[in-house]
Design a protein around this motif. Structure first.
Motif, PDB file in Angstrom:
ATOM      1  N   TYR A  46     -17.994 -56.598  93.303  1.00  0.00           N
ATOM      2  CA  TYR A  46     -19.271 -56.770  93.979  1.00  0.00           C
ATOM      3  C   TYR A  46     -20.245 -55.636  93.674  1.00  0.00           C
ATOM      4  O   TYR A  46     -21.451 -55.861  93.596  1.00  0.00           O
ATOM      5  CB  TYR A  46     -19.055 -56.946  95.485  1.00  0.00           C
ATOM      6  CG  TYR A  46     -18.477 -58.312  95.769  1.00  0.00           C
ATOM      7  CD1 TYR A  46     -19.269 -59.441  95.720  1.00  0.00           C
ATOM      8  CD2 TYR A  46     -17.127 -58.475  96.028  1.00  0.00           C
ATOM      9  CE1 TYR A  46     -18.740 -60.703  95.926  1.00  0.00           C
ATOM     10  CE2 TYR A  46     -16.587 -59.728  96.242  1.00  0.00           C
ATOM     11  CZ  TYR A  46     -17.405 -60.837  96.197  1.00  0.00           C
ATOM     12  OH  TYR A  46     -16.879 -62.089  96.397  1.00  0.00           O
ATOM     13  N   ALA A  47     -19.758 -54.440  93.460  1.00  0.00           N
ATOM     14  CA  ALA A  47     -20.631 -53.319  93.104  1.00  0.00           C
ATOM     15  C   ALA A  47     -21.274 -53.550  91.738  1.00  0.00           C
ATOM     16  O   ALA A  47     -22.432 -53.189  91.517  1.00  0.00           O
ATOM     17  CB  ALA A  47     -19.856 -52.011  93.114  1.00  0.00           C
ATOM     18  N   TYR A  48     -20.539 -54.180  90.828  1.00  0.00           N
ATOM     19  CA  TYR A  48     -21.072 -54.473  89.496  1.00  0.00           C
ATOM     20  C   TYR A  48     -22.361 -55.282  89.596  1.00  0.00           C
ATOM     21  O   TYR A  48     -23.315 -55.047  88.863  1.00  0.00           O
ATOM     22  CB  TYR A  48     -20.042 -55.234  88.656  1.00  0.00           C
ATOM     23  CG  TYR A  48     -20.607 -55.661  87.324  1.00  0.00           C
ATOM     24  CD1 TYR A  48     -20.608 -54.777  86.253  1.00  0.00           C
ATOM     25  CD2 TYR A  48     -21.173 -56.919  87.144  1.00  0.00           C
ATOM     26  CE1 TYR A  48     -21.152 -55.143  85.027  1.00  0.00           C
ATOM     27  CE2 TYR A  48     -21.713 -57.287  85.929  1.00  0.00           C
ATOM     28  CZ  TYR A  48     -21.701 -56.402  84.881  1.00  0.00           C
ATOM     29  OH  TYR A  48     -22.253 -56.770  83.678  1.00  0.00           O
ATOM     30  N   GLU A  49     -22.393 -56.232  90.518  1.00  0.00           N
ATOM     31  CA  GLU A  49     -23.579 -57.079  90.647  1.00  0.00           C
ATOM     32  C   GLU A  49     -24.790 -56.305  91.143  1.00  0.00           C
ATOM     33  O   GLU A  49     -25.917 -56.697  90.873  1.00  0.00           O
ATOM     34  CB  GLU A  49     -23.287 -58.260  91.563  1.00  0.00           C
ATOM     35  CG  GLU A  49     -22.315 -59.231  90.929  1.00  0.00           C
ATOM     36  CD  GLU A  49     -22.065 -60.456  91.777  1.00  0.00           C
ATOM     37  OE1 GLU A  49     -22.109 -60.354  93.017  1.00  0.00           O
ATOM     38  OE2 GLU A  49     -21.813 -61.516  91.181  1.00  0.00           O
ATOM     39  N   THR A  50     -24.583 -55.227  91.854  1.00  0.00           N
ATOM     40  CA  THR A  50     -25.709 -54.440  92.340  1.00  0.00           C
ATOM     41  C   THR A  50     -26.203 -53.430  91.318  1.00  0.00           C
ATOM     42  O   THR A  50     -27.379 -53.113  91.289  1.00  0.00           O
ATOM     43  CB  THR A  50     -25.369 -53.696  93.656  1.00  0.00           C
ATOM     44  OG1 THR A  50     -24.310 -52.784  93.394  1.00  0.00           O
ATOM     45  CG2 THR A  50     -24.976 -54.670  94.741  1.00  0.00           C
ATOM     46  N   ASP A  51     -25.304 -52.923  90.467  1.00  0.00           N
ATOM     47  CA  ASP A  51     -25.690 -51.942  89.453  1.00  0.00           C
ATOM     48  C   ASP A  51     -24.751 -52.037  88.247  1.00  0.00           C
ATOM     49  O   ASP A  51     -23.829 -51.242  88.096  1.00  0.00           O
ATOM     50  CB  ASP A  51     -25.660 -50.534  90.045  1.00  0.00           C
ATOM     51  CG  ASP A  51     -26.412 -49.538  89.183  1.00  0.00           C
ATOM     52  OD1 ASP A  51     -26.724 -49.860  88.009  1.00  0.00           O
ATOM     53  OD2 ASP A  51     -26.700 -48.441  89.681  1.00  0.00           O
ATOM     54  N   TRP A  76     -21.335 -49.697  86.919  1.00  0.00           N
ATOM     55  CA  TRP A  76     -20.012 -50.243  87.227  1.00  0.00           C
ATOM     56  C   TRP A  76     -19.342 -50.980  86.068  1.00  0.00           C
ATOM     57  O   TRP A  76     -18.210 -51.438  86.189  1.00  0.00           O
ATOM     58  CB  TRP A  76     -20.119 -51.159  88.446  1.00  0.00           C
ATOM     59  CG  TRP A  76     -20.412 -50.382  89.673  1.00  0.00           C
ATOM     60  CD1 TRP A  76     -21.647 -50.113  90.197  1.00  0.00           C
ATOM     61  CD2 TRP A  76     -19.477 -49.720  90.520  1.00  0.00           C
ATOM     62  NE1 TRP A  76     -21.516 -49.343  91.316  1.00  0.00           N
ATOM     63  CE2 TRP A  76     -20.206 -49.087  91.545  1.00  0.00           C
ATOM     64  CE3 TRP A  76     -18.083 -49.613  90.511  1.00  0.00           C
ATOM     65  CZ2 TRP A  76     -19.588 -48.359  92.542  1.00  0.00           C
ATOM     66  CZ3 TRP A  76     -17.473 -48.894  91.513  1.00  0.00           C
ATOM     67  CH2 TRP A  76     -18.228 -48.270  92.515  1.00  0.00           C
TER      68      TRP A  76
END
Length: 114
Positions: free
Chosen positions: A58-63, A67
């Motif tokens: 989920y962090a990948y989708e934000t940045d 990530w």
């Protein structure tokens, strides 16, 4: 292309489609199916590592720039790539190439566009 590369590329492609181009809705929709399949697989384990994998997903989708490396590590070390995940990843890449002219029949997916 390795299976990990295939899934990572499809995941990145689908995330980008959802952010940049509403006409590529099929790609984004398949990305969501892929994300959910990866999430189910990562959360199926027990212990800290599976929780870390879900957080990275989920962090990948934000940045994605920050990530990307961690997501590749999670995909390579924590995720058992099954036919559902690989099939959806292939469908994302096919849909992206055809951008709106794809018919997809993936086990558990059921997405169709014409």
């Amino acid at each position: 292309m390795t299976e990990v590369d295939l899934v990572a590329t499809a995941f990145a492609t689908g995330a980008a489609a959802g952010l940049t181009d509403t006409s590529r809705g099929v790609v984004h929709d398949l990305h969501m199916v892929l994300r959910d399949a990866i999430h189910r697989r990562l959360s199926g384990g027990d212990g800290v590592r599976s929780g870390y994998g879900v957080r990275v997903l989920y962090a990948y989708e934000t940045d994605p720039d920050v990530w990307r490396t961690r997501l590749l590590q999670v995909l390579a070390s924590e995720l058992e790539l099954d036919e559902e995940i690989l099939g959806v990843a292939r469908a994302v890449l096919r849909a992206d190439r055809r951008a709106g002219h794809v018919i997809v029949d993936v086990v558990g997916c059921g997405a169709r566009s014409g």
